[in-house]
Design an enzyme around this catalytic site. Sequence first.
Site, PDB file in Angstrom:
ATOM      1  N   TYR A 195       0.822  -1.211   0.000  1.00 12.85           N
ATOM      2  CA  TYR A 195       0.000   0.000   0.000  1.00 12.85           C
ATOM      3  C   TYR A 195       0.853   1.256   0.000  1.00 12.85           C
ATOM      4  O   TYR A 195       2.083   1.198   0.073  1.00 12.85           O
ATOM      5  CB  TYR A 195      -0.959  -0.018   1.183  1.00 12.85           C
ATOM      6  CG  TYR A 195      -0.332   0.142   2.553  1.00 12.85           C
ATOM      7  CD1 TYR A 195       0.566  -0.795   3.053  1.00 12.85           C
ATOM      8  CD2 TYR A 195      -0.648   1.230   3.352  1.00 12.85           C
ATOM      9  CE1 TYR A 195       1.123  -0.649   4.318  1.00 12.85           C
ATOM     10  CE2 TYR A 195      -0.102   1.387   4.618  1.00 12.85           C
ATOM     11  CZ  TYR A 195       0.769   0.444   5.101  1.00 12.85           C
ATOM     12  OH  TYR A 195       1.330   0.584   6.346  1.00 12.85           O
ATOM     13  N   ASP A 204       1.951   4.332   2.019  1.00 15.60           N
ATOM     14  CA  ASP A 204       2.000   4.843   3.377  1.00 15.60           C
ATOM     15  C   ASP A 204       2.688   6.198   3.335  1.00 15.60           C
ATOM     16  O   ASP A 204       3.868   6.279   3.019  1.00 15.60           O
ATOM     17  CB  ASP A 204       2.766   3.874   4.287  1.00 15.60           C
ATOM     18  CG  ASP A 204       2.600   4.242   5.755  1.00 15.60           C
ATOM     19  OD1 ASP A 204       1.827   5.179   6.042  1.00 15.60           O
ATOM     20  OD2 ASP A 204       3.241   3.611   6.602  1.00 15.60           O
TER      21      ASP A 204
END
Lengths: 67, 536
Positions: free
Chosen positions: B120, B122
């Site tokens: 993902y 971040d």
Amino acid sequence: MAGQEQQQPQSRGTEVEEDVPAAPPAPAEGQASAATQGVDDLLDEIDGVLESNAEEFVRAFVQKGGQ
Amino acid sequence: MRVMGSETEYGIHAPTAPGANATMMSARVIQAYAQLTRQRAAGGAETRWDYTDEEPLHDARGWTLERGTADPEQLTDQPPVLDAEAVALAYGREELEHDGEDESGTLLMNMVLGNGARLYVDHAHPEYSSPEITNPRDAVAWDAAGDLVALAAVRRLAADPDLPPINLYKNNTDNKSVSYGSHENYLMPRSVPFGDIVRGLTPFFVTRQIICGSGRVGLAQDASRPGYQISQRADFFETEVGLETTIRRPIINTRDEPHATADKYRRLHVIIGDANLSQASNYLKFGTTAMVLSLIEAGLAPRLEVHEPVAALQAVSHDTSLTATLRLLDGRRIKALDLQWIYFEAAAKHAQDTGVADAVDGDGHTHAVLERWSATLTQLGSDRAAAASSVEWLAKLSLLDGYRERDGLEWGHARLGLVDLQWADIRPEKGLYYRLLARDRMQRIVDDAAIQRAVTEPPSDTRAYFRGRCVSRFGTDVVGASWDSVIFDVPGRGKLQRVPTREPLRGTEALTGALFARHREAGTFLSELLGLSPGS
């Protein structure tokens, strides 16, 4: 145990001599130059891999904050 | 040994597009990997993250930070707001292309992978969080698998003529005062008082870097002082204990977000480690820390306290000769290496007493960790050249020393800074760690085939098995997942089905492998799993 480990540099050297009493200095030098040769080869290879213009490349690597 | 996991935030850089937005680039990395997995798994092996159980403001010391007083960067329990429209407004509409969006027009920021990991965006970095594993060998394999995931995304972006190539670096600083993390997570019983964890871990964390630091050219956060130090991260730590991870970084992080049954477990979130490419350093980082936590749980941690731990952490990092002494609160002075020996002796004795280190009846890992730990400490004391094939900061230093000697370079020279940066390039043809690995100058803990398998296969012995198998088997019917849930949307069923996975050691292959083998369809799979009659 920790204390013993601290003294190893000297004792280690004598151990090597006892284990290999007949070892003449020549092979040791040979190994040393082989090791140097290995490092030279490695650096030559890495010269060809490094990004060109180190200063600019390093300067441009700017990150935003992370954890 | 213990349920653990790693998190790696990669440094991200597009050399031909200076000034490109880092969050946008990071989303492209995730997107590129999503496109690859779509090709691999016919149904699509990407799944949205379920934020329901994120609790970033819970403090392990027993309170919850008020939302209003939290730094915006601490609010990690909400999806990053970056829909296509916002990006278009900020960066110009031409930045967007149809491929960069998923069906709903939002950039994909978050994936759950078939190996059980999370990939993902971040903050402004792509992050890979490994699946839960139970031993340091698996930690090495599934952490290194993340580097292959990142590499696959880099390759795909490089092959796209319309996008600038993106480089990813497994390091922790840009050497211009910014740091990004590589975190470890360890499952612990909640019954252990947090004060015991702080007392037991702090001296260990101050000195652990000598076996698993990655090395850094430059001293101080902005690298303004020339030199070399053991740790990438040490200069960025400012306090002893705290909740934050992006500001006022603490040696012991108190984020209390168990991602598991909260009254039974805590997840110790460790933010002080360096990202490791060296498998041996990574192995020891997880293996030794897991053993020290066992010591703390048994009430057997060495009783010593380091004077001013933050300053000591940095002093250890700056002392590459390993000769400096730390002051303890009782007035003794001790070398970092000897402090590590004290922890080793205590851990070895405890392992002996409990039998986990037994070569035959033990847990199969503790024995090997102890052997490697003592061998590494011995080498650090007496044979540093030998340690350079395993200890990452020494491996990097020996390469830098080669350049310094051959070319007569001072520490401030840009080429040395480039060697430091490029050490961590994840492309094997460009990354200097990988050049050393190819010449067998770095030791391997797991072979390349095992790492390759870990890219697609989940570990068999944690709930990551269930998560990963659900995603790769029933990808089209899985609409969300997180550490402790998998959410199904099965055609013909009225509502979403959320399967909680709050016990990290359930959902294993032993417990669910046969169930997966019996079902090809999510509907019948769920019916048997949840005890529902088919079609209900």
